[in-house]
Design a protein around this motif. Structure first.
Motif, short mmCIF file in Angstrom:
data_model
loop_
_atom_site.label_atom_id
_atom_site.label_comp_id
_atom_site.label_asym_id
_atom_site.label_seq_id
_atom_site.Cartn_x
_atom_site.Cartn_y
_atom_site.Cartn_z
N LEU A 141 0.82 -1.22 0.00
CA LEU A 141 0.00 0.00 0.00
C LEU A 141 0.86 1.27 0.00
CD1 LEU A 141 -2.89 -0.96 2.44
CD2 LEU A 141 -3.08 -0.44 -0.01
N LEU A 142 2.00 1.22 0.65
CA LEU A 142 2.89 2.39 0.65
C LEU A 142 3.25 2.80 -0.78
CD1 LEU A 142 5.32 1.49 3.55
CD2 LEU A 142 3.85 3.52 3.46
N LEU A 143 3.43 1.80 -1.65
CA LEU A 143 3.81 2.09 -3.03
C LEU A 143 2.60 2.34 -3.91
CD1 LEU A 143 6.65 -0.57 -3.47
CD2 LEU A 143 6.82 1.79 -2.65
N GLN A 144 1.51 1.63 -3.66
CA GLN A 144 0.31 1.76 -4.49
C GLN A 144 -0.45 3.04 -4.21
OE1 GLN A 144 -1.99 -1.72 -3.60
NE2 GLN A 144 -0.58 -3.11 -4.63
N ASP A 145 -0.38 3.52 -2.98
CA ASP A 145 -1.18 4.67 -2.56
C ASP A 145 -0.28 5.73 -1.92
OD1 ASP A 145 -3.23 6.35 -1.90
OD2 ASP A 145 -4.24 4.96 -0.55
N PRO A 146 0.54 6.43 -2.74
CA PRO A 146 1.49 7.39 -2.18
C PRO A 146 0.81 8.59 -1.50
CG PRO A 146 1.54 7.45 -4.58
CD PRO A 146 0.64 6.33 -4.19
N GLY A 147 -0.47 8.80 -1.76
CA GLY A 147 -1.19 9.91 -1.13
C GLY A 147 -1.60 9.64 0.30
N SER A 148 -1.60 8.38 0.71
CA SER A 148 -1.99 8.04 2.08
C SER A 148 -0.79 8.15 3.01
CB SER A 148 -2.52 6.61 2.13
OG SER A 148 -3.75 6.52 1.45
N SER A 149 -1.07 8.62 4.20
CA SER A 149 0.00 8.74 5.21
C SER A 149 0.31 7.37 5.79
CB SER A 149 -0.44 9.67 6.33
OG SER A 149 -1.48 9.07 7.08
N VAL A 150 1.42 7.28 6.48
CA VAL A 150 1.82 6.04 7.14
C VAL A 150 0.75 5.66 8.17
CG1 VAL A 150 3.54 4.96 8.64
CG2 VAL A 150 4.27 6.36 6.71
N SER A 151 0.19 6.63 8.87
CA SER A 151 -0.86 6.36 9.86
C SER A 151 -2.10 5.77 9.20
CB SER A 151 -1.25 7.64 10.59
OG SER A 151 -0.17 8.14 11.33
N GLU A 152 -2.49 6.32 8.07
CA GLU A 152 -3.66 5.81 7.36
C GLU A 152 -3.43 4.36 6.88
OE1 GLU A 152 -5.51 9.90 5.42
OE2 GLU A 152 -3.75 8.95 4.47
N ARG A 171 11.24 -4.20 11.64
CA ARG A 171 11.62 -5.57 11.99
C ARG A 171 11.69 -6.46 10.75
NH1 ARG A 171 7.82 -9.28 15.73
NH2 ARG A 171 8.67 -11.27 15.11
N PHE A 172 10.70 -6.35 9.87
CA PHE A 172 10.63 -7.23 8.71
C PHE A 172 11.38 -6.69 7.49
CE2 PHE A 172 6.67 -8.62 10.94
CZ PHE A 172 7.11 -9.89 11.25
N PHE A 173 11.41 -5.38 7.31
CA PHE A 173 12.00 -4.79 6.10
C PHE A 173 13.32 -4.07 6.35
CE2 PHE A 173 7.63 -5.45 4.80
CZ PHE A 173 7.76 -5.86 3.49
N LYS A 174 13.73 -3.98 7.59
CA LYS A 174 15.02 -3.37 7.96
C LYS A 174 15.11 -1.90 7.56
CE LYS A 174 16.40 -7.49 9.19
NZ LYS A 174 15.61 -8.01 10.25
N CYS A 175 13.96 -1.23 7.47
CA CYS A 175 13.91 0.21 7.22
C CYS A 175 12.54 0.71 7.67
CB CYS A 175 14.15 0.54 5.75
SG CYS A 175 12.88 -0.06 4.61
N THR A 176 12.40 2.02 7.78
CA THR A 176 11.11 2.58 8.17
C THR A 176 10.17 2.60 6.96
OG1 THR A 176 11.66 4.86 7.63
CG2 THR A 176 12.27 4.07 9.85
N ARG A 178 8.65 5.13 5.71
CA ARG A 178 8.99 6.30 4.87
C ARG A 178 10.22 6.04 4.02
NH1 ARG A 178 6.72 8.67 9.34
NH2 ARG A 178 5.02 10.11 8.87
N GLU A 179 11.24 5.41 4.62
CA GLU A 179 12.44 5.06 3.85
C GLU A 179 12.10 4.08 2.73
OE1 GLU A 179 15.66 5.44 7.55
OE2 GLU A 179 14.80 3.49 7.03
N TYR A 180 11.25 3.11 3.03
CA TYR A 180 10.83 2.13 2.03
C TYR A 180 10.11 2.81 0.87
CZ TYR A 180 8.62 -2.04 0.09
OH TYR A 180 8.20 -3.04 -0.75
N ARG A 181 9.20 3.71 1.21
CA ARG A 181 8.44 4.42 0.17
C ARG A 181 9.38 5.28 -0.68
NH1 ARG A 181 3.25 7.62 2.08
NH2 ARG A 181 2.01 5.93 1.20
N ARG A 182 10.31 5.96 -0.02
CA ARG A 182 11.25 6.82 -0.74
C ARG A 182 12.16 5.99 -1.66
NH1 ARG A 182 12.47 9.86 3.37
NH2 ARG A 182 14.13 8.52 4.15
N GLU A 183 12.62 4.83 -1.18
CA GLU A 183 13.55 3.99 -1.95
C GLU A 183 12.87 3.22 -3.08
OE1 GLU A 183 16.35 0.16 -1.06
OE2 GLU A 183 16.36 1.79 0.41
N HIS A 184 11.64 2.75 -2.83
CA HIS A 184 10.98 1.88 -3.81
C HIS A 184 9.87 2.56 -4.60
CE1 HIS A 184 13.14 -1.60 -2.35
NE2 HIS A 184 12.84 -1.24 -1.10
N GLY A 185 9.48 3.74 -4.18
CA GLY A 185 8.41 4.46 -4.89
C GLY A 185 8.87 4.97 -6.23
#
Length: 186
Positions: A141-152, A171-176, A178-185
């Motif tokens: 969802l972080l990648l599919q819906d960039p308009g949604s906040s992490v809280s949402e 724990r599972f992805f070894k990054c936050t 936001r970092e994941y969205r920035r790196e993979h978005g």
């Protein structure tokens, strides 16, 4: 494709239900590596390369187990049937406030048998599986819906807080997230 597609009905479902397919060494590493590289590099048309190689792997596995499938040895043992039902339940209800009792009831078993079944089948507890599944859905969802906040996104995936989601994500992805969205978005 969908679960009703010719690929699912004719090849994947019989293979998944084949009792001798529970575990097998994958000797198709070249095809897997080509698919993984294409997915990682994301060149134009990479989806075709990924699908071609994964289709080759699936068909090769189907061919390898065709004899067992043709013999009708597709009956699932009790643990496999229960796990299949419970995983399907988790996948359909992961965004809800689930507990062990609800998961166990979906397969008409008690809590202790549910724990034992998960341990025997997937070497993980139902709640750990649920957390990982929620987190992977959140990553998508972080990648599919960039308009949604992490809280949402955390709320959409059944987490009671953004900080809990972020903790599991790290724990599972070894990054936050936001970092994941920035790196993979994109």
């Amino acid at each position: 494709g969908s679960k009703d597609s010719v690929f699912a009905v004719r090849y994947m479902t019989p293979l998944i239900h084949c009792s001798t397919f529970d575990g097998c060494p994958l000797s198709l590493t070249d095809a897997f590596n080509r698919a993984f590289r294409a997915l990682k590099e994301e060149r134009p048309g990479h989806e075709f390369t990924v699908r071609e190689n994964l289709s080759f792997i699936c068909f090769s596995l189907h061919e390898r187990y065709a004899h067992e499938i043709d013999l009708g040895e597709t009956g699932l043992d009790p643990d496999s049937r229960r796990i299949q039902i419970m995983l399907e339940y988790i996948h359909q209800h992961y965004c809800e406030n689930l507990d062990l009792t609800q998961i166990a009831r979906s397969a008409d078993i008690g809590n202790r048998e549910c724990l034992r079944c998960f341990k025997r089948s997937i070497q993980n507890s139902p709640m750990q599986y649920l957390l990982k599944y929620r987190t992977t859905q959140g990553a998508a969802l972080l990648l599919q819906d960039p308009g949604s906040s992490v809280s949402e996104i955390a709320a959409m995936c059944g987490f009671n807080s953004a900080s809990n989601f972020s903790q599991m994500f790290k724990r599972f992805f070894k990054c936050t997230p936001r970092e994941y969205r920035r790196e993979h978005g994109r």
